[in-house]
Design a protein around this motif. Structure first.
Motif, PDB file in Angstrom:
ATOM      1  N   PRO A   1       2.160  13.893   0.278  1.00  0.00           N
ATOM      2  CA  PRO A   1       2.427  14.697   0.051  1.00  0.00           C
ATOM      3  C   PRO A   1       2.528  15.645  -1.921  1.00  0.00           C
ATOM      4  O   PRO A   1       2.920  16.406  -2.336  1.00  0.00           O
ATOM      5  N   GLY A   2       2.296  14.764  -2.356  1.00  0.00           N
ATOM      6  CA  GLY A   2       1.842  14.409  -4.015  1.00  0.00           C
ATOM      7  C   GLY A   2       0.681  16.016  -3.626  1.00  0.00           C
ATOM      8  O   GLY A   2       0.678  17.181  -4.824  1.00  0.00           O
TER       9      GLY A   2
ATOM     10  N   PHE B   1       0.934   6.648   0.300  1.00  0.00           N
ATOM     11  CA  PHE B   1       1.940   7.364   1.407  1.00  0.00           C
ATOM     12  C   PHE B   1       1.678   8.399   0.490  1.00  0.00           C
ATOM     13  O   PHE B   1       2.281   9.741   1.517  1.00  0.00           O
ATOM     14  N   PHE B   2       2.030   8.067  -0.465  1.00  0.00           N
ATOM     15  CA  PHE B   2       2.155   9.476  -2.144  1.00  0.00           C
ATOM     16  C   PHE B   2       1.496   9.735  -2.163  1.00  0.00           C
ATOM     17  O   PHE B   2       1.569  11.130  -2.503  1.00  0.00           O
ATOM     18  N   ILE B   3       0.386  10.113  -1.269  1.00  0.00           N
ATOM     19  CA  ILE B   3      -0.771  10.617  -1.970  1.00  0.00           C
ATOM     20  C   ILE B   3      -0.870  12.320  -1.132  1.00  0.00           C
ATOM     21  O   ILE B   3      -0.941  13.427  -2.017  1.00  0.00           O
TER      22      ILE B   3
ATOM     23  N   THR C   1      19.497  18.062  -7.852  1.00  0.00           N
ATOM     24  CA  THR C   1      18.905  16.827  -8.004  1.00  0.00           C
ATOM     25  C   THR C   1      19.481  15.644  -8.866  1.00  0.00           C
ATOM     26  O   THR C   1      19.979  14.664  -8.420  1.00  0.00           O
TER      27      THR C   1
ATOM     28  N   ASN D   1       0.641  -1.292   0.553  1.00  0.00           N
ATOM     29  CA  ASN D   1       0.087   0.377   0.059  1.00  0.00           C
ATOM     30  C   ASN D   1       0.077   1.457   0.244  1.00  0.00           C
ATOM     31  O   ASN D   1       0.208   2.381   0.574  1.00  0.00           O
ATOM     32  N   MET D   2       1.841   1.045  -0.458  1.00  0.00           N
ATOM     33  CA  MET D   2       3.371   2.315  -0.232  1.00  0.00           C
ATOM     34  C   MET D   2       2.630   3.596  -1.454  1.00  0.00           C
ATOM     35  O   MET D   2       2.593   4.668  -0.420  1.00  0.00           O
ATOM     36  N   ALA D   3       1.641   3.217  -2.209  1.00  0.00           N
ATOM     37  CA  ALA D   3       1.684   4.602  -3.004  1.00  0.00           C
ATOM     38  C   ALA D   3       0.608   5.203  -2.529  1.00  0.00           C
ATOM     39  O   ALA D   3       0.481   6.532  -2.442  1.00  0.00           O
TER      40      ALA D   3
ATOM     41  N   LEU E   1       2.408  19.243  -3.066  1.00  0.00           N
ATOM     42  CA  LEU E   1       3.364  19.649  -3.775  1.00  0.00           C
ATOM     43  C   LEU E   1       2.974  20.594  -4.462  1.00  0.00           C
ATOM     44  O   LEU E   1       3.471  21.827  -5.046  1.00  0.00           O
TER      45      LEU E   1
END
Length: 119
Positions: free
Chosen positions: A68-69, A64-66, A90, A60-62, A72
């Motif tokens: 911060p996305g 956890f990126f919602i 970068t 379910n890692m995706a 952003l």
């Protein structure tokens, strides 16, 4: 599953407490991961104990990126104004990480090779 989450979150909480020590500039989440790694390496915590929760979190890692996305998107104007420094930083950091990781691997590989060759 509560016990497994408890172990992971306890390591995170202790890591956050360690990060409060003045002069330490490493985030608490890193300290928590180091603590969990130490506990796993020493056999204090069995990998089988935390494996189900780890598999759940990774699958379910995706999710956890919602947050911060979405956050952003608030800074698109700043990113557009500073795209060159962001891109240079970068790319530069990627190159440095690759070089340091490669050199460290070479060093550790030769060190272990010599160490085992002497025994």
């Amino acid at each position: 599953m509560a016990k497994q989450f408890g172990i992971i979150f306890a390591c995170l909480a202790v890591g956050e407490l360690i990060a409060l020590i003045p002069g330490l500039h490493i985030p608490g989440s890193i300290w928590g991961l180091l603590l969990l790694t130490f506990l796993l390496e020493r056999g204090i915590v069995s990998p089988r104990t935390v494996a189900p929760v780890c598999r759940f979190l990774i699958s379910n890692m995706a999710f956890f990126f919602i947050p911060p996305g979405v956050a952003l998107m608030l800074y698109f104007d700043l990113i557009a104004a500073q795209w060159l420094p962001i891109t240079v930083a970068t790319v530069g950091s990627i190159i440095v990480v690759l070089l340091v990781t490669g050199r460290l691997h070479q060093f550790l590989h030769s060190f272990m090779k010599h160490r085992h060759g002497r025994n």
